[in-house]
Design an enzyme around this catalytic site. Structure first.
Site, PDB file in Angstrom:
ATOM      1  N   LEU A 149       0.866  -1.103   0.004  1.00 28.90           N
ATOM      2  CA  LEU A 149      -0.050   0.082   0.163  1.00 28.90           C
ATOM      3  C   LEU A 149       0.778   1.446   0.016  1.00 28.90           C
ATOM      4  CD1 LEU A 149      -2.746  -0.999   2.628  1.00 28.90           C
ATOM      5  CD2 LEU A 149      -2.819  -1.243   0.174  1.00 28.90           C
ATOM      6  N   GLY A 150       2.169   1.106   0.516  1.00 25.54           N
ATOM      7  CA  GLY A 150       2.817   2.450   0.589  1.00 25.54           C
ATOM      8  C   GLY A 150       4.120   2.027   1.259  1.00 25.54           C
ATOM      9  N   GLY A 209       7.638   3.896   3.643  1.00 27.66           N
ATOM     10  CA  GLY A 209       8.108   4.860   4.354  1.00 27.66           C
ATOM     11  C   GLY A 209       9.526   4.750   4.415  1.00 27.66           C
ATOM     12  N   VAL A 219       4.150  -0.513   4.039  1.00 28.28           N
ATOM     13  CA  VAL A 219       2.663  -0.919   4.485  1.00 28.28           C
ATOM     14  C   VAL A 219       1.976  -1.930   3.538  1.00 28.28           C
ATOM     15  CG1 VAL A 219       0.433   0.090   5.078  1.00 28.28           C
ATOM     16  CG2 VAL A 219       2.781   1.259   5.616  1.00 28.28           C
ATOM     17  N   ASP A 267       5.585  15.577  12.343  1.00 34.88           N
ATOM     18  CA  ASP A 267       5.518  15.343  11.008  1.00 34.88           C
ATOM     19  C   ASP A 267       4.007  15.538  10.298  1.00 34.88           C
ATOM     20  OD1 ASP A 267       6.606  14.713   8.513  1.00 34.88           O
ATOM     21  OD2 ASP A 267       6.756  12.661   9.057  1.00 34.88           O
TER      22      ASP A 267
END
Length: 949
Positions: free
Chosen positions: A615-616, A618, A623, A736
């Protein structure tokens, strides 16, 4: 064309002012703001002491404002403005130089009933400064009107019709930084529920003007007792344009009459001076900063006063700006009150021109008896739960608290009372959950009103001079988890109910340093060793030893790289300071424990189908998409095995934080994994990805967010940050905040995510957090934090301001134009030239209110001020965004229905800028769909009176 010139307006304002001295009803007002036998409250603000007086032209008794408000100072207007005809009520006033909000409380009302509320303001240079102030007025928690007095000799009148939600109502003056608020008079009159159906629980009516046509004198004001509701009917006399018509016979009312215009008003009317002409008049909107485009309702009153012959016909059309507002020709009933009115506001115009035109069949000219014009304002904001308000008002009165305890305790958030914490739900009243009155100089017994705060979770009454017994009624507060009574003078035994709550683990009771409190006998002790009663001598020493030992042991185990870990996640901060956190949901002070589900690495492989769908990605983790056994979709954030210690520290910090924060606008953690070298967090699944993707058009098949969606996302994100700053204990700085850390679910509801860099701080002792390194994202980073290495909550505000600019512009935080430039500098350059359209995202295709976009852009620029002290708090930002969203929702509703209510509209009676127009102007009689847009109605008469002969 006849207009009200400043001179004639001033004259009419003075005549209106003189009339207010002749008010209406008998009987004395009882102590503590009780209505009289008619339900009237009539207050002479600034009248000293507990005195009162009867008006010499009526039987109405005016009382001093003692007992209605607890602040302010008495003053008299300057002698030069006291004229022989000026009513006594306007000689004095009360000003409020201290505090932001000061209120009058009118009690003993009927919840759900409609009331007419009227306030007047005559400056009269009482302070010798010659500078009339500008300030805001609220009814309850809803903004009503801005008072802007331009002439020391003039006055401003506000009048509203509202539904009162509780058995009291407050009228509050709010200092906006442009002069000291003051008030001259305040009246309240009950109305029957059937009257003025346009007013309801979510919408109030603010009077623009109420005119009586046909009196022969411009000093003939009509009010109580001729009007039993004490409405003020101002005469409108224009003998050069109109012919007055009158009768001495009574004008009757039908049972369904929803306005109850008094007979004295309905006995006069006007017709055109030229029998073949029209009746024409107009008004110009009263515009103010919070209400730049007010919407109006008009109520036109008609009654035939002349007995017509069988061949005579009086029939006419009613037009607004050339469009019919009633779908057919109208004939007024003989000697019966009738009304034509709109239920929802007109479309917005720069001027409203009413023309009443005879039909071709009519043998008599048109006529009208009276008209009322109102703007609408929102009363949809829900105040604090009524029982909580009553309890806090009683507590305030008992202990004579002198903090900012004025008005509603929780709403609006920007004016919430000090030392309270409230819970907010958009569909329910706010509730008081925390009260901290430690070291507040309280004395006497504990008020019984505390026991009425049944949503209370935390009550701190420590270090005061409270005495007497501890009331057992506090044990009935089911939500109460912490009760701190240390450092007082209580006597007797601890009540059995509280001891039982302590025993069953639902209450943390602290009672140390009460020398007269029985703690040695069996009756005073907790029933068993599981008691949480605080013992403040031995326990701290033991805790220090235990914590130190555990910390040393963990460090040794970590250095030896022994793989096993216990279930406690310790805070891994950049400084060596450790702290005990408070579970916000339950109010217990304890070392942090992960209470969510613990997954094994093999379980994670199974629910993610061997980490198939990413999904992503970092800085330290990826993720993945996953499904639990019951089919619940989740997101699994897996720390890369080769990640450095920094990534591991951020994982532990995020895990610790997510176990204790719970808010609808923060991403929830479902579970975690600590399986040998693997670290993972399992979150709720946010199907619509990041806000950054939506701004860039990378989601939803390239469809961009609407302005309404952007506003709602901004508000929800702001609420999440506000919770971190104010709702957590200790408070948290996210550090953040950025568009890619704001996630959206299937309903496009926004939630803040990624708490790996978040830091806690003490709001009592620290204004910042000291760090050993700078973290954050380029383009969002607070320049003050970058320079000092000391982040504050205002650092989050700065970053959120960048997000707001992204939502407005559709551009990224760092742009290439063609050289790299901050979105802040890019936007400031264009907005400084007034070029809002050159800033707003073109993908919204103009479907937005320019004023609303300007306001959000202004909020963003304030958030990104270079100096943190000049930035607003997130509470301020939430309040302003709520206003923006309400305006936009109203605009969209109006756009969809061509006629809908937007709220926050009100206008002063003193702005009577209504005027008759030259009858030579011909207004055409258009038929068609306009009638549907305006939704004009007529009271259905049940009788038409005797037949004409």
């Amino acid at each position: 064309m006849e207009r009200l010139t400043p001179g004639t307006m001033a004259t009419r304002s003075w005549l209106l002012l003189l009339c207010f001295a002749a008010a209406a009803t008998a009987g004395l007002l009882q102590a503590h703001a009780q209505p009289d036998s008619n339900g009237f409250i009539s207050i002479d603000c600034g009248l000293p002491g507990k005195t009162g007086f009867a008006d010499d032209k009526s039987t109405l008794y005016f009382v001093a404002d003692d007992g209605f408000t607890d602040g302010g100072a008495y003053h008299n207007i300057s002698a030069e403005y006291i004229t022989p005809g000026l009513g006594k009520r306007y000689h004095s006033l009360r000003s409020f130089p201290d505090g932001t909000r000061n209120c009058y409380t009118l009690r003993s009302l009927v919840a759900g009933l409609k009331y007419l509320v009227r306030a007047t303001f005559m400056y009269g240079n009482y302070d010798g400064l010659g500078k009339p102030p500008i300030f805001d007025v609220y009814i309850g928690v809803n903004f009503w009107m801005m008072v802007n007095i331009s002439d020391p000799a003039g006055s401003t009148l506000l009048e509203a019709i509202v539904v009162v939600p509780d058995d009291f109502v407050q009228v509050c003056l709010v200092n906006t930084g442009t002069g000291t608020p003051f008030i001259s008079t305040l009246d309240l009159r009950p109305l029957e529920k059937k009257l003025y159906p346009q007013a309801n629980e979510t919408r109030g009516l603010s009077l623009f003007g109420r005119w009586n046509f046909g009196p022969t004198s411009d000093t003939t004001f009509i009010r109580y007792p001729d009007d039993p509701h004490d409405r003020v009917w101002q005469p409108w006399v224009s003998p050069s344009l109109w012919t007055e018509v009158s009768t001495t016979r009574p004008v009757r009312h039908i049972d369904e009459d929803v306005f109850d215009a008094p007979t004295a008003v309905m006995q006069t009317a006007i017709t055109p001076l030229n029998g073949s002409g029209n009746i024409e008049f107009a008004w110009v909107p009263y515009v103010q900063p919070k209400d730049p485009s007010p919407g109006y309702l008009a109520i036109m009153h008609f009654s035939e006063l002349q007995l017509r012959s069988s061949s005579a016909v009086r029939e006419f059309y009613i037009n607004l700006n050339g469009n019919m507002v009633f779908s057919k020709a109208y004939t007024p009933p003989y000697l019966y009150a009738d009304a034509i009115f709109n239920s929802d506001p007109f479309l917005r115009y720069t001027q409203y021109n009413i023309s009443i035109n005879a039909t071709a069949n009519s043998t008599l000219p048109p006529m009208i008896n009276a008209i009322e014009v109102y703007s609408v304002f929102s009363t949809a904001t829900i105040g604090t739960y009524g029982q909580d308000v009553s309890a806090m008002m009683a507590i305030k009165e008992k202990y004579l608290v002198k903090k900012n305890w004025k008005g509603d305790p929780c709403v609006p958030k920007t004016l919430a009372w000090d030392n309270l914490t409230c819970s907010y739900d958009s569909s329910k009243p706010a509730r008081i959950t925390n009260i901290n009155l430690s070291s507040s100089g309280l004395s006497g017994e504990i008020s019984s009103s505390f026991a009425n705060l049944n949503a209370l979770q935390y009550l701190d009454l420590s270090n005061n001079n409270l005495s007497g017994s501890i009331p057992d009624a506090l044990s009935q507060l089911a939500s109460l988890t912490v009760l701190d009574l240390t450092g007082n003078q209580f006597s007797g035994s601890i009540p059995a109910g509280l001891l039982q709550r302590v025993q069953d683990g639902t209450l943390n009771l602290k009672y140390g340093n009460n020398p007269n409190l029985c703690t040695n006998g069996n009756s005073c002790q907790p029933p068993n060793k599981k008691s949480k009663l605080a013992i403040y001598i031995a326990v701290p020493v033991v805790l220090v030893v235990v914590i130190a030992s555990v910390t040393i042991l963990l460090c040794l185990l970590r250095r030896k790289k022994q793989g096993s870990m216990n279930n406690s996640v310790k805070p891994q901060n950049e400084t060596t300071t450790s702290y005990v956190t408070t579970n916000v949901s339950h109010g217990h002070s304890s070392s942090m424990q992960l209470e969510n589900r613990r997954f094994t690495y093999n379980e994670l492989k199974k629910i993610t189908n061997n980490f198939q769908r990413v999904l992503g990605k970092g800085g330290f983790a990826d993720v993945f998409d996953g499904f639990l056994e019951d089919g619940t979709q989740v997101a699994v954030k897996l720390l890369r095995s080769q990640s450095c210690k920094q990534g591991d520290a951020e994982f532990l910090a995020e895990a610790q934080i997510l176990t204790r924060i719970h808010h609808k606008n923060l991403v929830s953690m479902i579970g975690y994994c600590k399986d040998e070298k693997y670290r993972a967090l399992v979150y709720e699944y946010m199907s619509e990805g990041t806000l950054h993707e939506h701004i860039a058009g990378k989601r939803n098949n390239g469809k961009y967010l609407t302005w309404s969606e952007r506003l709602r996302i901004a508000l929800e994100s702001a609420q999440g940050l506000e919770y971190l700053h104010k709702g957590c204990n200790p408070p948290l700085i996210h550090r953040d905040v950025k568009a890619s850390n704001i996630l959206l679910n299937a309903k496009l509801e926004a939630k803040i995510a990624d708490f790996g860099l978040s830091k806690a701080f003490s709001p009592d002792n620290d204004t910042h957090v000291s760090t050993s390194r700078i973290v954050g994202t380029h383009g969002y980073m607070d320049p003050e934090y970058h320079a000092t290495m000391q982040p504050t909550i205002k650092s989050d505000v700065y970053s959120f301001g960048v997000v707001l600019l992204e939502l407005v512009t559709g551009r990224s935080a760092i742009m290439h134009d063609p050289e790299p430039i901050s979105i802040i500098h890019w936007a400031r350059q264009r907005l400084a030239r007034g070029n809002i359209e050159g800033v707003v995202d073109g993908h919204m295709h103009g479907d937005h209110d320019v004023n609303g976009v300007w306001k959000v852009a202004d909020i963003a620029l304030k958030c990104t001020a270079q100096v943190s002290a000049q930035r607003p708090t997130m509470t301020d930002v939430v309040a302003q965004l709520q206003e923006c969203l309400q305006l936009e929702d109203g605009r969209r509703a109006m756009s969809d229905a061509n006629n809908s209510y937007t709220g926050n509209n009100s206008n002063p009676n003193s702005s009577y800028s209504m005027y008759a127009t030259d009858q030579s102007t011909d207004v055409s009689q258009n038929s068609g769909t306009i009638d549907m847009e305006y939704n004009f109605e007529r009271i259905p008469p049940t009788a038409t009176g005797p037949a004409a002969r």
